[in-house]
Write a protein that holds these residues in place. Structure first.
Motif, PDB file in Angstrom:
ATOM      1  N   LEU A 114      -5.307  -0.582  -4.838  1.00  0.00           N
ATOM      2  CA  LEU A 114      -4.703   0.656  -5.565  1.00  0.00           C
ATOM      3  C   LEU A 114      -4.142   0.565  -6.755  1.00  0.00           C
ATOM      4  O   LEU A 114      -4.082   1.470  -7.756  1.00  0.00           O
ATOM      5  N   CYS A 115      -3.210  -0.499  -6.752  1.00  0.00           N
ATOM      6  CA  CYS A 115      -2.668  -0.662  -8.052  1.00  0.00           C
ATOM      7  C   CYS A 115      -3.340  -1.190  -9.315  1.00  0.00           C
ATOM      8  O   CYS A 115      -2.998  -0.628 -10.255  1.00  0.00           O
ATOM      9  N   ARG A 116      -4.296  -1.720  -8.970  1.00  0.00           N
ATOM     10  CA  ARG A 116      -5.421  -2.242 -10.036  1.00  0.00           C
ATOM     11  C   ARG A 116      -6.221  -0.759 -10.551  1.00  0.00           C
ATOM     12  O   ARG A 116      -6.187  -0.524 -11.720  1.00  0.00           O
ATOM     13  N   ALA A 117      -6.451  -0.230  -9.662  1.00  0.00           N
ATOM     14  CA  ALA A 117      -7.031   1.151 -10.148  1.00  0.00           C
ATOM     15  C   ALA A 117      -5.962   2.141 -10.547  1.00  0.00           C
ATOM     16  O   ALA A 117      -6.528   2.880 -11.638  1.00  0.00           O
ATOM     17  N   ALA A 118      -4.666   2.075 -10.589  1.00  0.00           N
ATOM     18  CA  ALA A 118      -3.920   2.891 -11.372  1.00  0.00           C
ATOM     19  C   ALA A 118      -3.470   2.320 -12.677  1.00  0.00           C
ATOM     20  O   ALA A 118      -2.777   2.881 -13.434  1.00  0.00           O
ATOM     21  N   HIS A 148       0.852  -1.134  -0.076  1.00  0.00           N
ATOM     22  CA  HIS A 148      -0.029  -0.055  -0.064  1.00  0.00           C
ATOM     23  C   HIS A 148       0.856   1.419   0.137  1.00  0.00           C
ATOM     24  O   HIS A 148       0.341   2.373  -0.014  1.00  0.00           O
ATOM     25  N   VAL A 149       2.164   1.207  -0.039  1.00  0.00           N
ATOM     26  CA  VAL A 149       3.086   2.193   0.165  1.00  0.00           C
ATOM     27  C   VAL A 149       4.091   2.479  -1.087  1.00  0.00           C
ATOM     28  O   VAL A 149       3.681   2.656  -2.227  1.00  0.00           O
ATOM     29  N   CYS A 150       5.234   1.884  -0.981  1.00  0.00           N
ATOM     30  CA  CYS A 150       6.072   1.711  -1.906  1.00  0.00           C
ATOM     31  C   CYS A 150       5.907   1.199  -3.225  1.00  0.00           C
ATOM     32  O   CYS A 150       6.190   1.608  -4.340  1.00  0.00           O
ATOM     33  N   VAL A 151       5.093   0.033  -3.166  1.00  0.00           N
ATOM     34  CA  VAL A 151       4.796  -1.022  -4.344  1.00  0.00           C
ATOM     35  C   VAL A 151       3.747  -0.115  -5.031  1.00  0.00           C
ATOM     36  O   VAL A 151       3.670   0.198  -6.247  1.00  0.00           O
ATOM     37  N   PHE A 152       2.634   0.535  -4.541  1.00  0.00           N
ATOM     38  CA  PHE A 152       1.546   1.227  -4.950  1.00  0.00           C
ATOM     39  C   PHE A 152       2.241   2.330  -5.624  1.00  0.00           C
ATOM     40  O   PHE A 152       1.789   2.806  -6.937  1.00  0.00           O
ATOM     41  N   GLN A 153       2.821   3.132  -4.903  1.00  0.00           N
ATOM     42  CA  GLN A 153       3.521   4.410  -5.623  1.00  0.00           C
ATOM     43  C   GLN A 153       4.364   4.056  -6.761  1.00  0.00           C
ATOM     44  O   GLN A 153       4.239   4.758  -7.858  1.00  0.00           O
ATOM     45  N   THR A 154       5.181   3.034  -6.560  1.00  0.00           N
ATOM     46  CA  THR A 154       5.954   2.722  -7.974  1.00  0.00           C
ATOM     47  C   THR A 154       5.072   2.222  -9.089  1.00  0.00           C
ATOM     48  O   THR A 154       5.141   2.859 -10.254  1.00  0.00           O
ATOM     49  N   VAL A 155       4.037   1.624  -8.764  1.00  0.00           N
ATOM     50  CA  VAL A 155       3.298   0.864  -9.811  1.00  0.00           C
ATOM     51  C   VAL A 155       2.443   2.227 -10.454  1.00  0.00           C
ATOM     52  O   VAL A 155       2.605   2.237 -11.660  1.00  0.00           O
ATOM     53  N   ARG A 156       1.837   3.037  -9.640  1.00  0.00           N
ATOM     54  CA  ARG A 156       1.269   3.962 -10.180  1.00  0.00           C
ATOM     55  C   ARG A 156       1.974   4.991 -10.935  1.00  0.00           C
ATOM     56  O   ARG A 156       1.613   5.280 -12.253  1.00  0.00           O
ATOM     57  N   GLU A 157       3.147   5.175 -10.807  1.00  0.00           N
ATOM     58  CA  GLU A 157       4.040   6.152 -11.526  1.00  0.00           C
ATOM     59  C   GLU A 157       4.407   5.286 -12.879  1.00  0.00           C
ATOM     60  O   GLU A 157       4.430   6.029 -14.018  1.00  0.00           O
ATOM     61  N   LEU A 158       4.765   4.251 -12.795  1.00  0.00           N
ATOM     62  CA  LEU A 158       5.135   3.274 -14.065  1.00  0.00           C
ATOM     63  C   LEU A 158       3.915   3.282 -14.999  1.00  0.00           C
ATOM     64  O   LEU A 158       3.892   3.536 -16.110  1.00  0.00           O
ATOM     65  N   ALA A 159       2.682   2.895 -14.526  1.00  0.00           N
ATOM     66  CA  ALA A 159       1.506   2.924 -15.007  1.00  0.00           C
ATOM     67  C   ALA A 159       1.287   4.225 -15.821  1.00  0.00           C
ATOM     68  O   ALA A 159       0.956   4.449 -17.105  1.00  0.00           O
ATOM     69  N   ALA A 160       1.400   5.490 -15.062  1.00  0.00           N
ATOM     70  CA  ALA A 160       1.173   6.803 -15.818  1.00  0.00           C
ATOM     71  C   ALA A 160       2.001   6.911 -16.918  1.00  0.00           C
ATOM     72  O   ALA A 160       1.687   7.747 -17.638  1.00  0.00           O
ATOM     73  N   ARG A 161       3.255   6.576 -17.050  1.00  0.00           N
ATOM     74  CA  ARG A 161       4.277   6.700 -17.803  1.00  0.00           C
ATOM     75  C   ARG A 161       4.086   5.695 -19.152  1.00  0.00           C
ATOM     76  O   ARG A 161       4.883   5.556 -20.064  1.00  0.00           O
TER      77      ARG A 161
END
Length: 185
Positions: free
Chosen positions: A150-154, A112-125
């Protein structure tokens, strides 16, 4: 959804460190270690890129020994960071950008922290991100589940380590299949 190709993939191991691991529920930690081991070994054999990060290693320790050994065998850089998203760490950006993979398979902690934030940024790219549900952990199961949501939503695909490996393999009967199937049993 495209087939996963090892040459266009990167396995990213996020912050699987000694002091964090000690705080994780044992079943989650066992599953994460198994999934990460399988993915690192498959990446090494099949030609996918492997990267790892360590969040504040002076305080949280180094990568747990079983994974540190596999990462070394794979020649994977282990990148220290203070940022929650690996993508905000300059050294990670350089290492990831060297191969510019089309797909990232992200495992680690906390979901819910580092994994999610990394996933969100990679997906946004525009990177196709896959998160094996057996490859992530959080101190609390509700936080792990929230992290996966959250990862799925990203934009990430929630999957399993075995699904990734068999997609990479494409066919049974090869030497790679025989070697990797022993790790799956």
């Amino acid at each position: 959804m495209r087939r996963l190709e090892p040459s266009a993939s990167a396995v990213i191991v996020v912050d699987v460190q000694e002091k964090l691991a000690a705080a994780m529920p044992a079943p989650q930690m066992d599953a994460l270690t198994r999934a990460a081991t399988l993915l690192i070994e498959a990446a090494r054999r099949l030609g996918a890129h492997v990267l790892a990060t360590e969040q504040y290693p002076a305080g949280l320790g180094r990568t747990v020994a079983p994974l540190a050994e596999k990462l070394a065998q794979a020649g994977a850089p282990v990148i220290p960071k203070m940022e929650f998203s690996a993508c905000d760490a300059l050294e990670f950006e350089r290492a990831f950008g060297e191969r510019a993979p089309r797909t990232a398979i992200v495992v680690g902690m906390e979901a819910h922290v580092c994994v999610f934030q990394t996933v969100r940024e990679l997906a946004a790219r525009g990177v196709a991100v896959h998160v094996p549900l057996d490859g992530v952990a959080s101190r609390r199961d509700d936080h792990r589940l929230a992290g996966l949501d959250l990862c799925r939503a990203a934009g990430a695909t929630i999957t399993t380590a075995e699904t990734v490996v068999f997609d990479w393999l494409k066919v049974a009967g090869t030497d790679d299949f025989k070697h990797l199937s022993k790790l799956i049993r």
